[in-house]
Scaffold this motif. Structure first.
Motif, short mmCIF file in Angstrom:
data_model
loop_
_atom_site.label_atom_id
_atom_site.label_comp_id
_atom_site.label_asym_id
_atom_site.label_seq_id
_atom_site.Cartn_x
_atom_site.Cartn_y
_atom_site.Cartn_z
N LEU A 1 22.42 -4.73 -10.17
CA LEU A 1 22.86 -3.50 -9.53
C LEU A 1 23.19 -2.44 -10.59
CD1 LEU A 1 23.71 -5.96 -7.48
CD2 LEU A 1 24.68 -4.03 -6.23
N PRO A 2 23.33 -1.17 -10.17
CA PRO A 2 23.62 -0.12 -11.14
C PRO A 2 24.91 -0.36 -11.91
CG PRO A 2 23.04 0.84 -9.01
CD PRO A 2 23.11 -0.63 -8.81
N ASP A 3 25.87 -1.03 -11.29
CA ASP A 3 27.13 -1.28 -12.01
C ASP A 3 27.03 -2.48 -12.96
OD1 ASP A 3 27.08 -3.47 -10.34
OD2 ASP A 3 28.84 -2.90 -9.17
N GLY A 4 25.83 -3.02 -13.09
CA GLY A 4 25.64 -4.11 -14.03
C GLY A 4 25.79 -5.49 -13.41
N ARG A 5 26.28 -5.53 -12.17
CA ARG A 5 26.48 -6.83 -11.54
C ARG A 5 25.12 -7.48 -11.25
NH1 ARG A 5 27.84 -8.91 -6.07
NH2 ARG A 5 27.43 -6.88 -5.11
N SER A 6 25.04 -8.76 -11.57
CA SER A 6 23.80 -9.52 -11.31
C SER A 6 24.00 -10.40 -10.09
CB SER A 6 23.48 -10.43 -12.50
OG SER A 6 22.90 -9.68 -13.52
N VAL A 7 23.04 -10.35 -9.20
CA VAL A 7 23.11 -11.20 -8.01
C VAL A 7 21.91 -12.13 -8.03
CG1 VAL A 7 23.14 -11.22 -5.49
CG2 VAL A 7 24.18 -9.31 -6.73
N LEU B 1 23.93 -1.92 -1.44
CA LEU B 1 22.66 -1.29 -1.83
C LEU B 1 22.29 -0.16 -0.86
CD1 LEU B 1 20.61 -4.46 -2.81
CD2 LEU B 1 21.27 -2.60 -4.35
N ILE B 2 22.52 -0.39 0.42
CA ILE B 2 22.21 0.64 1.41
C ILE B 2 23.08 1.88 1.15
CG2 ILE B 2 22.43 1.22 3.87
CD1 ILE B 2 21.53 -1.77 4.39
N SER B 3 24.37 1.66 0.92
CA SER B 3 25.27 2.78 0.65
C SER B 3 24.86 3.52 -0.62
CB SER B 3 26.72 2.28 0.49
OG SER B 3 27.11 1.62 1.65
N LEU B 4 24.55 2.77 -1.65
CA LEU B 4 24.14 3.39 -2.92
C LEU B 4 22.90 4.26 -2.72
CD1 LEU B 4 24.58 0.39 -5.38
CD2 LEU B 4 25.75 2.60 -5.57
N ALA B 5 21.94 3.73 -2.01
CA ALA B 5 20.69 4.47 -1.80
C ALA B 5 20.93 5.72 -0.96
CB ALA B 5 19.65 3.57 -1.14
N GLN B 6 21.83 5.60 0.01
CA GLN B 6 22.10 6.76 0.88
C GLN B 6 22.87 7.83 0.13
OE1 GLN B 6 23.92 4.60 4.12
NE2 GLN B 6 22.04 4.57 5.33
N GLU B 7 23.80 7.40 -0.74
CA GLU B 7 24.62 8.38 -1.47
C GLU B 7 23.84 9.02 -2.61
OE1 GLU B 7 27.91 5.90 -2.56
OE2 GLU B 7 28.45 5.67 -0.43
N GLY C 1 0.82 -1.21 0.00
CA GLY C 1 0.00 0.00 0.00
C GLY C 1 0.85 1.25 0.00
N MET C 2 2.06 1.13 0.54
CA MET C 2 2.99 2.26 0.58
C MET C 2 3.78 2.34 -0.73
SD MET C 2 5.45 3.02 3.80
CE MET C 2 6.12 4.67 4.01
N GLY C 3 3.60 1.37 -1.60
CA GLY C 3 4.23 1.44 -2.92
C GLY C 3 5.40 0.49 -3.14
N PHE C 4 5.72 -0.32 -2.13
CA PHE C 4 6.85 -1.23 -2.31
C PHE C 4 6.46 -2.48 -3.10
CE2 PHE C 4 8.16 1.21 1.46
CZ PHE C 4 9.31 1.77 0.92
N ARG C 5 7.40 -2.91 -3.94
CA ARG C 5 7.18 -4.13 -4.73
C ARG C 5 8.16 -5.23 -4.33
NH1 ARG C 5 6.63 -2.85 -10.95
NH2 ARG C 5 5.62 -4.88 -10.81
N ALA C 6 9.23 -4.82 -3.65
CA ALA C 6 10.21 -5.81 -3.20
C ALA C 6 10.87 -5.31 -1.92
CB ALA C 6 11.27 -6.05 -4.26
N ILE C 7 11.23 -6.25 -1.05
CA ILE C 7 12.03 -5.95 0.13
C ILE C 7 13.32 -6.75 -0.03
CG2 ILE C 7 12.12 -5.87 2.65
CD1 ILE C 7 9.58 -4.52 1.57
N VAL C 8 14.45 -6.08 0.12
CA VAL C 8 15.73 -6.77 0.00
C VAL C 8 16.36 -6.83 1.37
CG1 VAL C 8 18.03 -6.74 -1.07
CG2 VAL C 8 16.03 -5.91 -2.36
N SER C 9 16.80 -8.02 1.76
CA SER C 9 17.50 -8.17 3.04
C SER C 9 18.37 -9.41 2.98
CB SER C 9 16.50 -8.28 4.19
OG SER C 9 17.21 -8.33 5.42
N SER C 10 19.15 -9.60 4.05
CA SER C 10 20.00 -10.80 4.08
C SER C 10 19.22 -12.03 4.56
CB SER C 10 21.23 -10.56 4.96
OG SER C 10 20.86 -9.88 6.13
#
Lengths: 479, 202
Positions: free
Chosen positions: B152-158, B129-135, B92-101
């Motif tokens: 990821l933005p650098d093209g790396r696939s996880v 991802l946390i650093s990228l989002a914060q920066e 409802g808040m607009g999230f489509r995915a949650i990423v965590s360990s």
């Protein structure tokens, strides 16, 4: 498969497979008992209506009202008034849903109504070897009888209503061994708080726990329920205890217990359930009951617990940065200082209740300590029985008079201040010693601060008006 | 159910461990009989002061993170109760995915049944991802469910794990109930060969 030694969990799991797990699909399990309540079921009934589906087995389903129900006294007509319009609407909808789909239901204030995890065992519906689910994470409680019991979401409530089955991937198993003898004033609640402090709030994720060892064997059923109840607070969806004579004696004679020849057959089958010698567990943890003293939580999840004589951990001593951040945040919310002792900390509220500690033995213990004493000035103490039957039993024994004479509130049955969605709640900044299961931020009311502990610790703290080691106020006859 | 195959979205960082369901949606908002409108209650006590004004220091109130569809959070996300209102509120808040360990079991199950993807990544990727989002709050990631990768933005696939059945249902936009309903014969056969344990209607 049956020639290999199997755990209690595996035996129950294996006997409920409708369709085995494949590479493409999870296992499909048959559910023997589905408990439903007003808060997590409405959207599931909506799904059934939208699809034109019936409840497949209303005769394996039971409803009760507990979460959003008031625990305030009855009016002159003997009715418990629901003044919250939203709650009233939810309860009305639940009544309609149960009526429309033919599900038996214990309505607010009726003789069998109560917290869903109190009424199942009380009625004798919870039996060894069964699969039991409910849209509530504390369904793990029923595992105390050697049932496989766990909480499910509302979509799954819909699945079980419609098909009496559930899709599951097989969890791993963890043996939780508690040997030794509990000292006077130390209880089942202290065992489980000790275990969770040890494994952490996520340490049991992906596992079904089996509690074993001499300390578990010597507990009453109500003590075992307290322990299994909080399995989810360590991340485990289910916790189990092998059934034994204590279990059978508890079930015998209850309304839904097997009778006559069926009883003998049932007990014979139940005796085959305990884990076989040499059965494999994927993990094991141990706790020494001899060394255990009363436990209390200081933080904002149930894993943040310590012996009551201890001091609040110092975030600067945290092993990881994450741990330091979490501790800093928790202590800020709780208004506590590093290295502070909790003993002697002034409190505002004491809550005796919840599916963890609201059964008759909990109330008896609480009353025994409170008899002839007073709740300290400035402390509000609520005693909320887990069910109407517990309430009636307590009143028959005169426990309510002890509570009232001490200045505590004697209330109607329900979840009450454990989840604080019925108006029973802490005010911002207040401290409570609570016998419930969660100390999350705001759990007992926005801004409220919860110390989780046993009923004995809660009562001792109510008497002194501050966090108190119950061994100080020990009553000899309690041994 | 809407089909989910691949989407790209901005990320919001919430690097707190053990975020429980009482934070995701406080219990007093569970007195509802439908799934709508719960986004307003999501993280309510972290989002608002006692007087109802928004807390500017809470990350999800900050203008740069409005419209983010991927939440990156600390480990054991969603611990606590079984309330499916938690994924309903997050969506409802607009999230489509949650990423965590890692995720709490019941939350993960509930999320998957609603098309909210619980994406499990290694600790290092989560921190990145946390650093990228914060920066740079404009940072986006792509989640490709078909290929089971987070890009990821650098093209790396996880690669991320997801059980085959949930993935099938999400890719095809079907809910899981249909499968169980198709097993009617198996269920009837089970019932015929196993005595009833308890009967609640007598």
């Amino acid at each position: 498969m049956s020639s290999n030694p199997r755990t209690l969990f595996e035996k129950v799991w294996d006997s409920h497979i409708v369709k085995a797990q494949t590479a493409d699909t999870p296992a499909v399990l048959y559910i023997d008992l589905h408990l439903v309540h007003e808060v997590t079921s409405p959207q599931a009934f909506t799904l059934l209506r939208e699809r034109g589906l019936k409840v497949r087995r209303p005769d394996k389903t039971l409803g009760t009202m507990d979460h959003s129900t008031p625990t305030t006294p009855r009016n002159e007509l003997g009715i418990i008034p629901v003044v919250d319009a939203e709650a009233a609407k939810q309860l009305d909808q639940f009544t309609k849903n149960c009526q429309d789909f033919g599900i038996p239901m214990y309505a607010l204030g009726t003789e069998n109504q109560g917290i869903v995890h109190v009424i199942g065992p009380e009625q004798g519906l919870t039996q060894p070897g069964m699969t039991i689910v409910c849209g509530d994470s504390h369904t793990s409680t029923h595992g105390a009888f050697g049932a496989l019991a766990f909480g499910i979401g509302t979509s799954e409530v819909g699945h079980v209503l419609a098909t009496q089955t559930l899709m599951q991937y097989k969890p791993k198993t963890m043996a939780v061994r508690v040997d030794g003898k509990l000292a006077a004033g130390v209880t089942a609640k202290d065992i489980i708080l000790g275990i969770i402090a040890k494994i952490g709030v996520g340490g049991g994720t992906g596992y079904v726990l089996e509690y074993m060892g001499s300390a578990i064997r010597s507990l009453t059923m109500e003590g075992r329920m307290t322990i299994c109840n909080m399995s989810i607070e360590g991340g485990a969806r289910a916790g189990m205890v092998a059934p034994d004579d204590t279990t059978f004696n508890y079930i015998a004679g209850r309304p839904y217990a097997p009778k006559g020849e069926a009883w003998e057959e049932a007990v014979a089958a139940w005796r085959t359930l305990p884990s076989d010698e040499g059965a494999h567990f994927d993990a094991e943890v141990t706790l020494n009951a001899d060394e255990l003293i009363p436990m209390i939580t200081y933080g904002t999840n149930p894993g943040m617990g310590m012996p009551i004589t201890g001091v609040v951990p110092d975030p600067d001593n945290a092993k990881t940065v994450d741990e330091k951040i979490a501790l800093d945040k928790a202590l800020r919310y709780m208004g506590l200082q590093p290295n502070e002792r909790l003993l002697g900390k002034k409190i505002d509220v004491v809550f005796i209740g919840s599916c963890t500690n609201s059964r008759i033995s909990d109330l008896r213990e609480a009353a025994r300590m409170l008899r002839g004493r007073k709740v300290a000035d400035g402390v509000r103490m609520l005693v909320v029985p887990g069910s109407q039957r517990v309430k009636a039993q307590a009143e028959q024994e005169g426990l309510h008079e002890i509570f009232k004479a001490a200045g505590a509130e004697w209330r109607e049955a329900g979840c009450s201040m454990c989840i604080a969605m019925n108006g029973d709640q802490l005010q911002p900044g207040q401290y409570a010693v609570s016998t419930s299961n969660r100390n999350f931020e705001g759990r007992q009311g926005k801004g409220g601060r919860t110390f989780l502990a046993s009923p004995l610790t809660a009562v001792a703290s109510a008497i002194n008006g501050c966090v108190t080691d119950p061994r100080e106020l020990f009553v000899p006859e309690m041994a | 159910m809407e089909k989910i195959t691949k989407f790209t979205g901005r990320i919001a960082p919430l690097p707190i461990n053990d975020i429980d369901t009482d934070q995701i949606i406080p219990a007093r908002y569970l007195k509802t009989t439908d799934k709508q409108g719960l986004g307003q209650a999501c993280f309510f006590d972290w989002r608002y002061h006692a007087d109802g004004t928004p807390r500017e220091d809470f990350v999800l109130n900050q203008p740069q993170y409005q419209g983010a569809t991927v939440l990156v959070a600390g480990h054991n996300f969603g611990c606590g109760s079984s309330r499916e209102h938690a994924p309903w509120a997050l969506m409802g808040m607009g999230f489509r995915a949650i990423v965590s360990s890692d995720f709490a079991d019941i939350f993960r199950n509930n999320a998957l049944k609603n098309g909210l993807l619980p994406i499990i990544v290694d600790e290092e990727t989560k921190q990145q991802l946390i650093s990228l989002a914060q920066e740079d709050p404009e940072t986006t990631v792509t989640i490709d469910l078909e290929a089971q990768v987070l890009i990821l933005p650098d093209g790396r696939s996880v690669t991320f794990p997801i059980d085959a059945f949930s993935r099938y249902c999400l890719l095809n936009g079907v809910d899981q109930l249909g499968f169980l309903l198709s097993l009617e014969e198996d269920v009837a056969a089970y019932e015929a060969s196993h005595p009833q344990r308890v009967t609640t209607t007598v």
